[in-house]
Design a protein around this motif. Structure first.
Motif, PDB file in Angstrom:
ATOM      1  N   SER A 199       0.422  -1.465   0.208  1.00  0.00           N
ATOM      2  CA  SER A 199       0.389  -0.028   0.088  1.00  0.00           C
ATOM      3  C   SER A 199       0.573   1.685   0.055  1.00  0.00           C
ATOM      4  O   SER A 199       1.379   1.591   1.043  1.00  0.00           O
ATOM      5  CB  SER A 199      -0.676   0.097   1.429  1.00  0.00           C
ATOM      6  OG  SER A 199      -1.900  -0.812   0.953  1.00  0.00           O
ATOM      7  N   PHE A 200       1.373   1.283  -0.578  1.00  0.00           N
ATOM      8  CA  PHE A 200       2.530   2.782  -1.344  1.00  0.00           C
ATOM      9  C   PHE A 200       1.757   3.422  -2.955  1.00  0.00           C
ATOM     10  O   PHE A 200       1.871   2.219  -3.699  1.00  0.00           O
ATOM     11  CB  PHE A 200       3.631   1.934  -1.059  1.00  0.00           C
ATOM     12  CG  PHE A 200       4.164   1.854   0.896  1.00  0.00           C
ATOM     13  CD1 PHE A 200       3.891   2.546   1.572  1.00  0.00           C
ATOM     14  CD2 PHE A 200       4.529   0.628   0.348  1.00  0.00           C
ATOM     15  CE1 PHE A 200       4.502   2.207   3.048  1.00  0.00           C
ATOM     16  CE2 PHE A 200       5.151   0.249   2.045  1.00  0.00           C
ATOM     17  CZ  PHE A 200       4.349   1.376   2.651  1.00  0.00           C
ATOM     18  N   PRO A 259       6.471  -1.299  -6.864  1.00  0.00           N
ATOM     19  CA  PRO A 259       7.453  -1.299  -6.142  1.00  0.00           C
ATOM     20  C   PRO A 259       7.535  -2.638  -5.176  1.00  0.00           C
ATOM     21  O   PRO A 259       7.167  -3.136  -4.782  1.00  0.00           O
ATOM     22  CB  PRO A 259       6.522  -0.137  -5.112  1.00  0.00           C
ATOM     23  CG  PRO A 259       5.090  -0.643  -5.276  1.00  0.00           C
ATOM     24  CD  PRO A 259       5.010  -0.935  -6.695  1.00  0.00           C
ATOM     25  N   PHE A 260       8.747  -2.831  -5.610  1.00  0.00           N
ATOM     26  CA  PHE A 260       9.527  -3.936  -4.344  1.00  0.00           C
ATOM     27  C   PHE A 260      10.138  -3.256  -3.663  1.00  0.00           C
ATOM     28  O   PHE A 260      11.375  -2.267  -3.482  1.00  0.00           O
ATOM     29  CB  PHE A 260      10.566  -5.023  -5.324  1.00  0.00           C
ATOM     30  CG  PHE A 260       9.554  -5.630  -5.903  1.00  0.00           C
ATOM     31  CD1 PHE A 260       9.267  -7.108  -5.842  1.00  0.00           C
ATOM     32  CD2 PHE A 260       9.514  -5.183  -6.668  1.00  0.00           C
ATOM     33  CE1 PHE A 260       9.109  -7.914  -7.098  1.00  0.00           C
ATOM     34  CE2 PHE A 260       8.794  -5.917  -8.519  1.00  0.00           C
ATOM     35  CZ  PHE A 260       8.880  -7.451  -8.832  1.00  0.00           C
ATOM     36  N   VAL A 261       9.338  -3.225  -2.150  1.00  0.00           N
ATOM     37  CA  VAL A 261      10.068  -2.584  -0.543  1.00  0.00           C
ATOM     38  C   VAL A 261      11.027  -2.581   0.317  1.00  0.00           C
ATOM     39  O   VAL A 261      10.923  -3.869   0.023  1.00  0.00           O
ATOM     40  CB  VAL A 261       8.267  -2.140   0.003  1.00  0.00           C
ATOM     41  CG1 VAL A 261       8.296  -1.487   1.102  1.00  0.00           C
ATOM     42  CG2 VAL A 261       6.825  -1.749  -0.864  1.00  0.00           C
ATOM     43  N   ARG A 262      11.843  -1.751   0.153  1.00  0.00           N
ATOM     44  CA  ARG A 262      13.207  -1.590   1.218  1.00  0.00           C
ATOM     45  C   ARG A 262      12.196  -0.789   2.444  1.00  0.00           C
ATOM     46  O   ARG A 262      12.596   0.275   2.418  1.00  0.00           O
ATOM     47  CB  ARG A 262      14.027  -1.605   0.585  1.00  0.00           C
ATOM     48  CG  ARG A 262      14.485  -2.711  -0.245  1.00  0.00           C
ATOM     49  CD  ARG A 262      13.896  -2.874  -1.966  1.00  0.00           C
ATOM     50  NE  ARG A 262      15.110  -3.336  -2.702  1.00  0.00           N
ATOM     51  CZ  ARG A 262      14.508  -4.861  -3.125  1.00  0.00           C
ATOM     52  NH1 ARG A 262      13.268  -5.390  -2.549  1.00  0.00           N
ATOM     53  NH2 ARG A 262      15.421  -5.473  -3.911  1.00  0.00           N
ATOM     54  N   SER A 289       2.316   6.381   2.026  1.00  0.00           N
ATOM     55  CA  SER A 289       1.611   5.083   2.006  1.00  0.00           C
ATOM     56  C   SER A 289       0.382   5.729   1.938  1.00  0.00           C
ATOM     57  O   SER A 289      -0.066   6.342   1.570  1.00  0.00           O
ATOM     58  CB  SER A 289       1.972   4.978   3.728  1.00  0.00           C
ATOM     59  OG  SER A 289       1.358   6.041   3.981  1.00  0.00           O
ATOM     60  N   THR A 290      -0.468   4.554   1.474  1.00  0.00           N
ATOM     61  CA  THR A 290      -1.834   4.104   1.382  1.00  0.00           C
ATOM     62  C   THR A 290      -2.997   4.250   1.775  1.00  0.00           C
ATOM     63  O   THR A 290      -2.508   3.317   3.184  1.00  0.00           O
ATOM     64  CB  THR A 290      -2.358   3.977  -0.404  1.00  0.00           C
ATOM     65  OG1 THR A 290      -1.941   3.062  -0.968  1.00  0.00           O
ATOM     66  CG2 THR A 290      -1.200   4.953  -1.334  1.00  0.00           C
ATOM     67  N   ASP A 291      -3.660   3.585   1.485  1.00  0.00           N
ATOM     68  CA  ASP A 291      -4.548   2.451   2.209  1.00  0.00           C
ATOM     69  C   ASP A 291      -4.215   0.771   2.261  1.00  0.00           C
ATOM     70  O   ASP A 291      -5.151   0.591   1.607  1.00  0.00           O
ATOM     71  CB  ASP A 291      -6.483   3.484   2.184  1.00  0.00           C
ATOM     72  CG  ASP A 291      -7.156   2.554   2.836  1.00  0.00           C
ATOM     73  OD1 ASP A 291      -6.876   1.626   3.962  1.00  0.00           O
ATOM     74  OD2 ASP A 291      -8.381   3.759   3.805  1.00  0.00           O
ATOM     75  N   ILE A 292      -4.488   0.663   3.534  1.00  0.00           N
ATOM     76  CA  ILE A 292      -3.361  -1.205   3.256  1.00  0.00           C
ATOM     77  C   ILE A 292      -5.462  -1.537   2.878  1.00  0.00           C
ATOM     78  O   ILE A 292      -5.701  -2.768   2.224  1.00  0.00           O
ATOM     79  CB  ILE A 292      -3.128  -1.491   4.392  1.00  0.00           C
ATOM     80  CG1 ILE A 292      -1.443  -0.923   4.649  1.00  0.00           C
ATOM     81  CG2 ILE A 292      -3.717  -3.041   4.827  1.00  0.00           C
ATOM     82  CD1 ILE A 292      -1.033  -1.344   5.874  1.00  0.00           C
ATOM     83  N   ILE A 293      -6.678  -1.413   3.999  1.00  0.00           N
ATOM     84  CA  ILE A 293      -7.334  -2.047   3.906  1.00  0.00           C
ATOM     85  C   ILE A 293      -8.847  -2.043   2.741  1.00  0.00           C
ATOM     86  O   ILE A 293      -8.321  -2.969   1.652  1.00  0.00           O
ATOM     87  CB  ILE A 293      -8.688  -1.395   4.442  1.00  0.00           C
ATOM     88  CG1 ILE A 293      -8.245  -1.457   6.094  1.00  0.00           C
ATOM     89  CG2 ILE A 293     -10.269  -2.039   4.976  1.00  0.00           C
ATOM     90  CD1 ILE A 293      -7.638  -2.893   6.503  1.00  0.00           C
ATOM     91  N   ILE A 357      11.633  -9.237   0.478  1.00  0.00           N
ATOM     92  CA  ILE A 357      11.091  -7.833  -0.027  1.00  0.00           C
ATOM     93  C   ILE A 357      10.039  -7.062   1.722  1.00  0.00           C
ATOM     94  O   ILE A 357      10.518  -8.465   2.818  1.00  0.00           O
ATOM     95  CB  ILE A 357       9.828  -7.706  -0.738  1.00  0.00           C
ATOM     96  CG1 ILE A 357       9.173  -8.297  -0.604  1.00  0.00           C
ATOM     97  CG2 ILE A 357      10.412  -7.609  -1.826  1.00  0.00           C
ATOM     98  CD1 ILE A 357       7.862  -8.321  -2.258  1.00  0.00           C
ATOM     99  N   ASN A 358       9.719  -6.005   1.534  1.00  0.00           N
ATOM    100  CA  ASN A 358       9.347  -5.327   3.348  1.00  0.00           C
ATOM    101  C   ASN A 358       8.266  -4.947   2.679  1.00  0.00           C
ATOM    102  O   ASN A 358       7.804  -4.746   1.726  1.00  0.00           O
ATOM    103  CB  ASN A 358      10.369  -4.851   3.578  1.00  0.00           C
ATOM    104  CG  ASN A 358      11.476  -4.901   3.830  1.00  0.00           C
ATOM    105  OD1 ASN A 358      12.701  -4.256   3.511  1.00  0.00           O
ATOM    106  ND2 ASN A 358      11.690  -6.106   4.555  1.00  0.00           N
ATOM    107  N   GLN A 359       6.942  -4.654   4.327  1.00  0.00           N
ATOM    108  CA  GLN A 359       5.691  -4.062   4.298  1.00  0.00           C
ATOM    109  C   GLN A 359       5.275  -4.470   2.857  1.00  0.00           C
ATOM    110  O   GLN A 359       4.541  -3.399   2.455  1.00  0.00           O
ATOM    111  CB  GLN A 359       6.559  -2.407   4.052  1.00  0.00           C
ATOM    112  CG  GLN A 359       6.441  -2.287   4.939  1.00  0.00           C
ATOM    113  CD  GLN A 359       6.578  -0.302   5.251  1.00  0.00           C
ATOM    114  OE1 GLN A 359       7.510   0.393   5.625  1.00  0.00           O
ATOM    115  NE2 GLN A 359       5.577   0.542   6.081  1.00  0.00           N
ATOM    116  N   THR A 360       4.895  -6.174   2.571  1.00  0.00           N
ATOM    117  CA  THR A 360       4.733  -6.301   1.318  1.00  0.00           C
ATOM    118  C   THR A 360       3.312  -7.426   1.892  1.00  0.00           C
ATOM    119  O   THR A 360       3.978  -8.182   3.484  1.00  0.00           O
ATOM    120  CB  THR A 360       5.032  -6.608   0.403  1.00  0.00           C
ATOM    121  OG1 THR A 360       5.951  -5.492   0.084  1.00  0.00           O
ATOM    122  CG2 THR A 360       4.336  -7.132  -0.868  1.00  0.00           C
TER     123      THR A 360
END
Length: 367
Positions: A199-200, A259-262, A289-293, A357-360
């Motif tokens: 969510s980015f 995006p592949f998040v770091r 960041s955007t809305d995860i839900i 990756i992260n935050q995924t």
């Protein structure tokens, strides 16, 4: 297709495993996948889960939070049972992360058990699930080696320990391993799909690592400036405040518009440590960041509109996403996305999808 999920919040490992096995009464699973809070003694939970399902391949790891259909949990064990009409074949092995030749040996052995060479594995018919010691810092190298050996997708997550950052565990058939990974080669009985959802959005700000300690996941300079200074400039913040932006403004390697998040971990003087390796000279985008839900709901709906009802789902969800969901009071809303889907998962110390990756959230979806 027979896929069933269960969970237990009983603190005793034997009681928890017994409750889960009772809920799977009448099933003959070929695979049992479980994720357990680090509050459970690793030897006990791995041993008892295998004892309850002696004819199944039993795979699991320690966590930083658990997921099951409709709920985000803490201090629990969650499990998925898959029968032969869901999984037509599975082989699993342990990879010693201190042995450089172990990945190759494991993959050759697993493929051979299916009567194939590694590169003969059809990516439309086979998929890999990998669970890795989340404190090993070995994920990137391992995933690169696996990618060199096979063409099939490999998805998974790094084991957690409820944010203690002391010791994480992976489990296979009643045994416990550190500094290791469990790799399962699976032949689903029907269609499957992989989902990578984060969510980015891009901010248009570029950071190029110009001095990096890659082995320690440390960036010393971005754009020829001290890393902290360059990052602060890119997000229009004071250098003393940059750590407060790490969760909402990580960086990403953009590939084919994705995006592949770091994710930044912590400040060290004028340098920044990350949760995964950053390569020198590779351009990165600052993300917001955007809305995860909303984003996760939309991605799940797209799969269902294309394929019909989801029969089962394994969810490897980053601990940073979990922390953000709890911080925003959206943890119940996230669980509800999956209330009608047989789903288990856990909060990871990193996610595997092509690389590390992260935050995924990376998900294996059975259709």
């Amino acid at each position: 297709m027979t896929i069933k999920v269960s969970h237990s919040i009983k603190p005793d490992p034997t009681a928890a495993a017994t409750e889960i096995s009772s809920s799977f009464s009448g099933l003959t699973p070929v695979v049992v996948l479980f994720f357990a809070s680090s509050q459970y003694d690793p030897e006990s939970i791995s041993k008892t889960m295998k004892e309850k399902f002696p004819t199944a391949t039993v795979i699991g790891c320690s966590t930083a939070g658990e997921l099951v259909s409709g709920s985000m949990l803490k201090n629990s064990v969650v499990a998925m049972a898959l029968e032969s009409d869901a999984i037509s074949g599975i082989e699993a092995d342990v990879i010693d992360l201190s042995d450089r030749k172990a990945p190759s040996r494991a993959i050759i052995s697993l493929a051979d058990k299916f009567g194939l060479k590694p590169l003969e594995l059809n990516p439309d018919k086979y998929v890999g699930i990998i669970l890795i010691d989340g404190l090993s810092c070995a994920e990137e190298g391992l995933m690169e080696k696996i990618g060199d050996l096979v063409d099939i997708p490999v998805i998974g997550g790094s084991a957690g320990d409820d944010l203690a950052f002391k010791k994480t565990y992976v489990y296979l058939d009643g045994k416990v391993y550190n500094n290791a990974a469990v790799l399962a080669l699976i032949k689903p009985a029907s269609r499957f799909e992989l989902l990578k959802t984060q969510s980015f959005c891009e901010t248009g700000k570029k950071l190029t690592p110009t001095s990096v300690d890659e082995a320690n996941r440390k960036v010393i300079e971005f754009n020829g400036l001290p890393a902290v200074s360059a990052y602060a400039k890119a997000i229009d913040a004071n250098e003393t405040d940059v750590a407060s932006y790490f969760m909402t403004h990580p960086v990403g390697l953009i590939a084919d518009g994705e995006p592949f998040v770091r994710s930044p971990q912590r400040v060290d003087g004028s340098s920044i440590y990350f949760y995964c390796q950053i390569k020198e000279g590779v351009d990165l985008q600052v993300l917001e960041s955007t809305d995860i839900i909303a984003d996760t709901t939309a991605d799940i709906q797209k799969i269902q509109e294309k394929n019909g009802p989801i029969k089962g789902l394994i969810n490897f969800n980053c601990i940073l996403r979990t922390l953000q969901l709890y911080q925003d009071g959206k943890n119940d809303a996230y669980g509800s996305i999956f209330k009608d889907i047989p789903m288990v998962g856990f909060s990871t110390y990193g996610e595997e999808y092509i690389g590390h990756i992260n935050q995924t959230a990376t998900m294996l979806v059975f259709l």
